[in-house]
Design a protein around this motif. Structure first.
Motif, PDB file in Angstrom:
ATOM      1  N   UNK A 128       0.823  -1.209   0.000  1.00 24.50           N
ATOM      2  CA  UNK A 128       0.000   0.000   0.000  1.00 24.50           C
ATOM      3  C   UNK A 128       0.856   1.258   0.000  1.00 24.50           C
ATOM      4  N   UNK A 129       0.257   2.344  -0.474  1.00 22.32           N
ATOM      5  CA  UNK A 129       0.966   3.614  -0.531  1.00 22.32           C
ATOM      6  C   UNK A 129       0.903   4.288   0.835  1.00 22.32           C
ATOM      7  N   UNK A 130       1.832   3.949   1.677  1.00 21.34           N
ATOM      8  CA  UNK A 130       1.879   4.555   2.996  1.00 21.34           C
ATOM      9  C   UNK A 130       3.342   4.698   3.420  1.00 21.34           C
ATOM     10  N   UNK A 131       3.607   5.692   4.230  1.00 25.14           N
ATOM     11  CA  UNK A 131       4.974   5.961   4.660  1.00 25.14           C
ATOM     12  C   UNK A 131       5.406   5.007   5.761  1.00 25.14           C
ATOM     13  N   UNK A 132       4.483   4.696   6.681  1.00 22.11           N
ATOM     14  CA  UNK A 132       4.838   3.886   7.839  1.00 22.11           C
ATOM     15  C   UNK A 132       4.162   2.521   7.762  1.00 22.11           C
ATOM     16  N   UNK A 133       4.934   1.490   8.047  1.00 18.50           N
ATOM     17  CA  UNK A 133       4.386   0.143   8.092  1.00 18.50           C
ATOM     18  C   UNK A 133       3.869  -0.182   9.484  1.00 18.50           C
ATOM     19  N   UNK A 134       4.570   0.303  10.514  1.00 16.46           N
ATOM     20  CA  UNK A 134       4.170   0.043  11.895  1.00 16.46           C
ATOM     21  C   UNK A 134       4.569   1.224  12.763  1.00 16.46           C
ATOM     22  N   UNK A 135       3.630   1.689  13.577  1.00 17.70           N
ATOM     23  CA  UNK A 135       3.883   2.822  14.470  1.00 17.70           C
ATOM     24  C   UNK A 135       3.319   2.485  15.841  1.00 17.70           C
ATOM     25  N   UNK A 136       4.108   2.719  16.873  1.00 17.23           N
ATOM     26  CA  UNK A 136       3.640   2.555  18.241  1.00 17.23           C
ATOM     27  C   UNK A 136       4.185   3.686  19.089  1.00 17.23           C
ATOM     28  N   UNK A 137       3.313   4.295  19.883  1.00 13.55           N
ATOM     29  CA  UNK A 137       3.729   5.329  20.825  1.00 13.55           C
ATOM     30  C   UNK A 137       3.029   5.065  22.143  1.00 13.55           C
ATOM     31  N   UNK A 138       3.806   4.776  23.171  1.00 11.69           N
ATOM     32  CA  UNK A 138       3.211   4.465  24.459  1.00 11.69           C
ATOM     33  C   UNK A 138       4.263   4.302  25.529  1.00 11.69           C
ATOM     34  N   UNK A 139       3.865   3.726  26.636  1.00 12.90           N
ATOM     35  CA  UNK A 139       4.747   3.575  27.793  1.00 12.90           C
ATOM     36  C   UNK A 139       5.525   2.275  27.710  1.00 12.90           C
ATOM     37  N   UNK A 140       6.783   2.350  28.150  1.00  2.35           N
ATOM     38  CA  UNK A 140       7.623   1.151  28.198  1.00  2.35           C
ATOM     39  C   UNK A 140       7.783   0.754  29.659  1.00  2.35           C
ATOM     40  N   UNK A 141       7.119  -0.329  30.043  1.00  2.00           N
ATOM     41  CA  UNK A 141       7.167  -0.771  31.426  1.00  2.00           C
ATOM     42  C   UNK A 141       8.564  -1.261  31.778  1.00  2.00           C
ATOM     43  N   UNK A 142       9.124  -0.737  32.859  1.00  2.00           N
ATOM     44  CA  UNK A 142      10.462  -1.120  33.291  1.00  2.00           C
ATOM     45  C   UNK A 142      10.434  -2.354  34.181  1.00  2.00           C
ATOM     46  N   UNK A 143       9.330  -2.584  34.862  1.00  2.00           N
ATOM     47  CA  UNK A 143       9.185  -3.756  35.724  1.00  2.00           C
ATOM     48  C   UNK A 143       7.767  -4.269  35.599  1.00  2.00           C
ATOM     49  N   UNK A 144       7.551  -5.463  36.107  1.00  2.00           N
ATOM     50  CA  UNK A 144       6.210  -6.018  36.144  1.00  2.00           C
ATOM     51  C   UNK A 144       5.800  -6.676  34.846  1.00  2.00           C
ATOM     52  N   UNK A 145       4.509  -7.035  34.759  1.00  2.98           N
ATOM     53  CA  UNK A 145       3.968  -7.732  33.605  1.00  2.98           C
ATOM     54  C   UNK A 145       4.052  -6.845  32.370  1.00  2.98           C
ATOM     55  N   UNK A 146       4.553  -7.395  31.274  1.00  2.89           N
ATOM     56  CA  UNK A 146       4.663  -6.660  30.028  1.00  2.89           C
ATOM     57  C   UNK A 146       5.999  -5.990  29.809  1.00  2.89           C
ATOM     58  N   UNK A 147       6.837  -5.894  30.848  1.00  6.69           N
ATOM     59  CA  UNK A 147       8.114  -5.193  30.708  1.00  6.69           C
ATOM     60  C   UNK A 147       9.063  -5.954  29.787  1.00  6.69           C
TER      61      UNK A 147
END
Length: 313
Positions: A250-269
């Motif tokens: 497709x004609x798009x500049x970005x294939x994947x973009x994510x903007x959010x929090x990066x957990x330093x500890x705990x579930x998901x870090x």
């Protein structure tokens, strides 16, 4: 006598050299020995390419993460899971009454909003989308599926959107019936850094539409896994997409973009910390910030300052 000793020493040294060559040992050059275990001061690690094999996933500050979460034992987590998911064996053939749908078809009833109850804009959008669909009915006697008007999206006790006394309020609903034929929406549950899946009430036989639900608690062909959307996500419509007919890629500049929090500890870090090398600042952009929770500075790693600056830019 001394000549004899020198002869024996030379003979021993020659035998050792012959043994080394026989066994195939090869000493690395001095520069290689120096740089093998330590990098020169000020030299940065080369940026990996997608063609290179990905390094094994190692959580950042693993010792800190383990020490930080010792206050919640595996047994306590199992107890929380057992109390929240008492209907863990629920499936469509055991916890859903299909007879309600056979007579009037698939109709969805939304409970009337109670006065004085706070409700987030995100949950208002969900309810408005249901009420605007052709499946909505205002008559509970015709309904096949029931949706709460009580806001269950944010079940973090530290959040201003948290609804208190939800257990009593849910059980007092006239059609609750232990949650049978009910659908509950949830985006956040528990409190940082553990994020247990405790919603604060027993969902009973209700289906759960939840973001980031664990594989241990997800009930196949019964629960619904939904994405974690932002509060300013549009209810309907939005800008026209860039995907055109038969245009691959497709004609798009970005294939994947994510903007959010990066957990330093705990579930998901571990997961979010392991994806930093996918970012190439071109068609794959991952912008994360470490500013999450009150004690994030105690657990910050070497990438936090740079990540925070890119996130705020």
């Amino acid at each position: 006598m001394q000549a004899k000793k020198r002869y024996l020493i030379l003979l021993s040294a020659g035998a050792c050299l012959a043994l080394l060559f026989y066994l195939g040992f090869e000493l690395p050059p001095p520069a290689a020995r120096k740089g093998r275990h330590e990098r020169r001061k000020g030299e940065r690690q080369p940026w990996p390419h997608f063609s290179d094999p990905l390094p094994p996933i190692q959580p950042w500050d693993q010792s800190d993460t383990e020490d930080y979460n010792v206050h919640i034992s595996p047994r306590q987590k199992r107890d929380v899971s057992a109390s929240v998911y008492k209907g863990k064996r629920c499936r469509m053939d055991s916890c859903f009454d299909h007879s309600l749908c056979q007579k009037n078809g698939f109709k969805v009833y939304v409970y009337p909003q109670q006065k004085g109850e706070k409700i987030s804009e995100s949950y208002q959008n969900i309810l408005a989308a249901i009420e605007g669909s052709r499946f909505y009915t205002s008559d509970p006697g015709l309904a096949c599926l029931f949706v709460l008007s009580l806001d269950t999206l944010d079940r973090d006790q530290l959040s201003p959107q948290y609804v208190h006394n939800l257990k009593t309020k849910v059980q007092s609903l006239p059609q609750w019936n232990d949650g049978r034929n009910h659908l509950i929406f949830n985006l956040y549950s528990g409190t940082w850094p553990d994020y247990t899946e405790d919603l604060g009430f027993d969902i009973g036989q209700a289906m759960l539409a939840k973001a980031s639900i664990s594989t241990e608690n997800f009930r196949p062909n019964f629960d619904v896994s939904i994405p974690l959307f932002s509060k300013d996500h549009p209810r309907t419509g939005g800008e026209r997409g860039f995907l055109k007919y038969n245009s691959i890629p497709p004609f798009r500049k970005y294939m994947l973009v994510f903007k959010g929090k990066r957990y330093l500890t705990g579930i998901g870090s571990d997961t979010r910390n392991a994806l930093y090398h996918v970012h190439n600042a071109e068609d794959v952009v991952l912008l994360t910030t470490c500013k999450h929770g009150k004690d994030w500075q105690k657990h910050k790693d070497a990438r936090c300052d740079r990540d925070n600056a890119e996130y705020d830019r």
